[in-house]
Design a protein around this motif. Structure first.
Motif, PDB file in Angstrom:
ATOM      1  N   LYS A  75       7.989 -10.823  -9.583  1.00 59.92           N
ATOM      2  CA  LYS A  75       7.941  -9.720 -10.466  1.00 59.92           C
ATOM      3  C   LYS A  75       8.776  -9.859 -11.420  1.00 59.92           C
ATOM      4  CE  LYS A  75      10.945  -6.408  -9.554  1.00 59.92           C
ATOM      5  NZ  LYS A  75      11.448  -5.554  -8.634  1.00 59.92           N
ATOM      6  N   ASN A  76       9.967 -10.551 -11.404  1.00 58.18           N
ATOM      7  CA  ASN A  76      10.937 -11.113 -12.598  1.00 58.18           C
ATOM      8  C   ASN A  76      10.403 -11.739 -13.685  1.00 58.18           C
ATOM      9  OD1 ASN A  76      12.581  -9.220 -11.513  1.00 58.18           O
ATOM     10  ND2 ASN A  76      13.810 -10.826 -10.330  1.00 58.18           N
ATOM     11  N   GLU A  77       9.501 -12.616 -13.052  1.00 54.00           N
ATOM     12  CA  GLU A  77       8.680 -13.575 -14.029  1.00 54.00           C
ATOM     13  C   GLU A  77       7.326 -13.061 -14.809  1.00 54.00           C
ATOM     14  OE1 GLU A  77       7.798 -16.852 -11.216  1.00 54.00           O
ATOM     15  OE2 GLU A  77      10.078 -17.555 -11.379  1.00 54.00           O
ATOM     16  N   GLY A  78       7.045 -11.711 -14.185  1.00 53.39           N
ATOM     17  CA  GLY A  78       5.875 -11.277 -14.895  1.00 53.39           C
ATOM     18  C   GLY A  78       4.570 -11.485 -14.386  1.00 53.39           C
ATOM     19  N   SER A  79       4.486 -12.178 -12.946  1.00 54.13           N
ATOM     20  CA  SER A  79       3.160 -12.622 -12.558  1.00 54.13           C
ATOM     21  C   SER A  79       2.835 -11.963 -11.347  1.00 54.13           C
ATOM     22  CB  SER A  79       3.429 -14.187 -12.238  1.00 54.13           C
ATOM     23  OG  SER A  79       4.462 -14.189 -11.309  1.00 54.13           O
ATOM     24  N   ALA A  80       3.484 -11.020 -10.695  1.00 53.49           N
ATOM     25  CA  ALA A  80       3.009 -10.213  -9.818  1.00 53.49           C
ATOM     26  C   ALA A  80       3.828  -8.785  -9.484  1.00 53.49           C
ATOM     27  CB  ALA A  80       3.108 -11.062  -8.553  1.00 53.49           C
ATOM     28  N   LEU A  81       3.064  -8.194  -8.903  1.00 47.78           N
ATOM     29  CA  LEU A  81       3.695  -6.549  -8.524  1.00 47.78           C
ATOM     30  C   LEU A  81       3.815  -6.747  -6.887  1.00 47.78           C
ATOM     31  CD1 LEU A  81       2.302  -4.265 -11.192  1.00 47.78           C
ATOM     32  CD2 LEU A  81       4.610  -5.146 -10.995  1.00 47.78           C
ATOM     33  N   PRO A  82       4.917  -7.043  -6.401  1.00 51.35           N
ATOM     34  CA  PRO A  82       5.069  -7.029  -4.771  1.00 51.35           C
ATOM     35  C   PRO A  82       5.599  -5.524  -4.496  1.00 51.35           C
ATOM     36  CG  PRO A  82       7.039  -8.040  -5.635  1.00 51.35           C
ATOM     37  CD  PRO A  82       5.993  -7.942  -6.748  1.00 51.35           C
ATOM     38  N   PHE A  83       4.737  -4.965  -3.533  1.00 56.90           N
ATOM     39  CA  PHE A  83       5.229  -3.567  -2.858  1.00 56.90           C
ATOM     40  C   PHE A  83       5.623  -3.570  -1.492  1.00 56.90           C
ATOM     41  CE2 PHE A  83       2.195  -2.803  -6.210  1.00 56.90           C
ATOM     42  CZ  PHE A  83       2.751  -1.824  -7.162  1.00 56.90           C
ATOM     43  N   VAL A  84       6.602  -2.796  -1.189  1.00 53.03           N
ATOM     44  CA  VAL A  84       6.659  -2.520   0.378  1.00 53.03           C
ATOM     45  C   VAL A  84       6.229  -1.291   0.505  1.00 53.03           C
ATOM     46  CG1 VAL A  84       8.998  -3.499   0.697  1.00 53.03           C
ATOM     47  CG2 VAL A  84       8.963  -1.214   0.183  1.00 53.03           C
ATOM     48  N   VAL A  85       5.437  -1.117   1.631  1.00 54.47           N
ATOM     49  CA  VAL A  85       4.751   0.068   2.250  1.00 54.47           C
ATOM     50  C   VAL A  85       5.529   0.685   3.145  1.00 54.47           C
ATOM     51  CG1 VAL A  85       2.466   0.912   3.426  1.00 54.47           C
ATOM     52  CG2 VAL A  85       2.393  -1.376   2.452  1.00 54.47           C
ATOM     53  N   THR A  86       5.788   1.943   2.509  1.00 53.85           N
ATOM     54  CA  THR A  86       6.753   3.107   3.476  1.00 53.85           C
ATOM     55  C   THR A  86       5.954   4.348   3.647  1.00 53.85           C
ATOM     56  OG1 THR A  86       7.507   4.276   1.435  1.00 53.85           O
ATOM     57  CG2 THR A  86       8.777   2.250   1.823  1.00 53.85           C
ATOM     58  N   LEU A  87       6.361   4.930   4.924  1.00 53.55           N
ATOM     59  CA  LEU A  87       6.008   6.200   5.281  1.00 53.55           C
ATOM     60  C   LEU A  87       6.912   7.146   4.229  1.00 53.55           C
ATOM     61  CD1 LEU A  87       6.212   5.950   8.887  1.00 53.55           C
ATOM     62  CD2 LEU A  87       4.164   5.747   7.782  1.00 53.55           C
ATOM     63  N   LYS A  88       6.315   8.100   3.954  1.00 56.68           N
ATOM     64  CA  LYS A  88       6.827   8.920   2.387  1.00 56.68           C
ATOM     65  C   LYS A  88       7.858   9.978   3.312  1.00 56.68           C
ATOM     66  CE  LYS A  88       5.602  11.223  -1.555  1.00 56.68           C
ATOM     67  NZ  LYS A  88       4.502  11.453  -2.503  1.00 56.68           N
ATOM     68  N   ASN A  89       7.496  10.405   4.306  1.00 56.15           N
ATOM     69  CA  ASN A  89       8.510  11.482   5.104  1.00 56.15           C
ATOM     70  C   ASN A  89       9.692  10.825   5.563  1.00 56.15           C
ATOM     71  OD1 ASN A  89       7.601  10.103   7.176  1.00 56.15           O
ATOM     72  ND2 ASN A  89       6.725  11.962   8.454  1.00 56.15           N
ATOM     73  N   SER A  90       9.848   9.486   5.923  1.00 55.74           N
ATOM     74  CA  SER A  90      11.047   9.017   6.393  1.00 55.74           C
ATOM     75  C   SER A  90      11.517   7.879   5.473  1.00 55.74           C
ATOM     76  CB  SER A  90      10.614   8.327   7.894  1.00 55.74           C
ATOM     77  OG  SER A  90       9.826   7.326   7.805  1.00 55.74           O
ATOM     78  N   GLY A  91      10.595   7.406   4.595  1.00 55.20           N
ATOM     79  CA  GLY A  91      11.106   6.001   4.078  1.00 55.20           C
ATOM     80  C   GLY A  91      11.093   4.770   4.805  1.00 55.20           C
ATOM     81  N   LYS A  92      10.655   4.917   5.849  1.00 54.79           N
ATOM     82  CA  LYS A  92      10.495   3.720   6.925  1.00 54.79           C
ATOM     83  C   LYS A  92       9.643   2.698   6.231  1.00 54.79           C
ATOM     84  CE  LYS A  92       8.905   2.374  11.525  1.00 54.79           C
ATOM     85  NZ  LYS A  92       9.994   1.253  11.593  1.00 54.79           N
ATOM     86  N   VAL A  93      10.143   1.471   6.213  1.00 58.47           N
ATOM     87  CA  VAL A  93       9.161   0.432   5.652  1.00 58.47           C
ATOM     88  C   VAL A  93       8.239  -0.078   6.947  1.00 58.47           C
ATOM     89  CG1 VAL A  93       9.254  -2.189   5.060  1.00 58.47           C
ATOM     90  CG2 VAL A  93      10.727  -0.546   4.075  1.00 58.47           C
ATOM     91  N   ILE A  94       6.993  -0.189   6.545  1.00 60.53           N
ATOM     92  CA  ILE A  94       5.989  -0.642   7.535  1.00 60.53           C
ATOM     93  C   ILE A  94       4.979  -1.712   7.087  1.00 60.53           C
ATOM     94  CG2 ILE A  94       5.832   1.790   8.524  1.00 60.53           C
ATOM     95  CD1 ILE A  94       3.128   2.319   7.042  1.00 60.53           C
ATOM     96  N   GLY A  95       5.220  -2.292   6.033  1.00 58.67           N
ATOM     97  CA  GLY A  95       4.541  -3.333   5.612  1.00 58.67           C
ATOM     98  C   GLY A  95       4.773  -4.061   4.134  1.00 58.67           C
ATOM     99  N   THR A  96       3.879  -4.638   3.852  1.00 55.15           N
ATOM    100  CA  THR A  96       3.892  -5.145   2.384  1.00 55.15           C
ATOM    101  C   THR A  96       2.587  -5.431   1.751  1.00 55.15           C
ATOM    102  OG1 THR A  96       4.874  -6.683   0.808  1.00 55.15           O
ATOM    103  CG2 THR A  96       4.437  -7.312   3.157  1.00 55.15           C
TER     104      THR A  96
END
Length: 196
Positions: free
Chosen positions: A62-83
């Motif tokens: 991301k910092n190099e401007g070559s990709a946008l990595p995301f974490v997948v979260t449950l909106k109600n709790s913020g729990k990380v469930i994947g990427t």
């Protein structure tokens, strides 16, 4: 377009939020991973150190401007469930790839993947104005191929001896794509799947 890397979006609906990945997400991703996730991946990340290294490398893209990595979260709790990730950007040809996707075992074969792909594809086609989004998966990974085909993507062919994965196996990759002409119908189908 390059400001998408310096100010990456959060993509969300009422259940899921795709949050730009940061180093602090390594612990949450480690907690939700399980050994089977890595069977067809290019690396195995079964220790906290390996997960920290994976997240550090992803944030660097991301910092190099070559990709946008995301974490997948449950909106109600913020729990990380994947990427998941947008990468292999070609702004001249208006295309990119969706990949590096995995979810905790409890969230596989649920609404999660359909929701994530709907959010990512909306962003690619409607915000970025792209013509094409592609996907690749290991030729042996039938579950992943089925999931991609369920989205409505078209199978384009096999990339032979395309990648060396974590076990040392040299894999063939199956290539799929969705193009902008197809997007309105695919979007409607994805929304119908989520409504049902």
């Amino acid at each position: 377009m390059n400001n998408i890397f310096t100010n990456p979006p959060t993509l969300s609906d009422y259940r899921i939020a795709l949050v730009p990945m940061e180093l602090v997400h390594a612990e949450g991703l480690f907690q939700v991973q399980s050994p089977g996730i890595w069977d067809f991946m290019t690396s195995r990340n079964e220790t906290i150190e390996a997960m920290e290294s994976l997240v550090h490398a992803a944030v660097q893209t991301k910092n190099e401007g070559s990709a946008l990595p995301f974490v997948v979260t449950l909106k109600n709790s913020g729990k990380v469930i994947g990427t998941t990730r947008l990468y292999d950007f070609n702004f001249n040809n208006k295309s990119c790839e969706i990949g590096f996707t995995w979810y905790g075992a409890d969230y596989q074969r649920t609404f999660v993947n359909t929701t994530c792909k709907l959010l990512l594809l909306e962003y690619c086609f409607e915000t970025l104005g792209f013509n094409r989004v592609q996907f690749q998966t290991d030729e042996r990974n039938i579950r992943s191929q089925t999931a991609i085909e369920r989205l409505g993507a078209s199978k384009e062919g096999i990339l032979r001896k395309h990648k060396v994965i974590s076990s040392g196996y040299v894999r063939n990759s199956v290539l799929y794509s969705i193009i902008n002409d197809e997007w309105p119908k695919i979007k409607e189908n994805l929304k119908q799947k989520l409504a049902n």
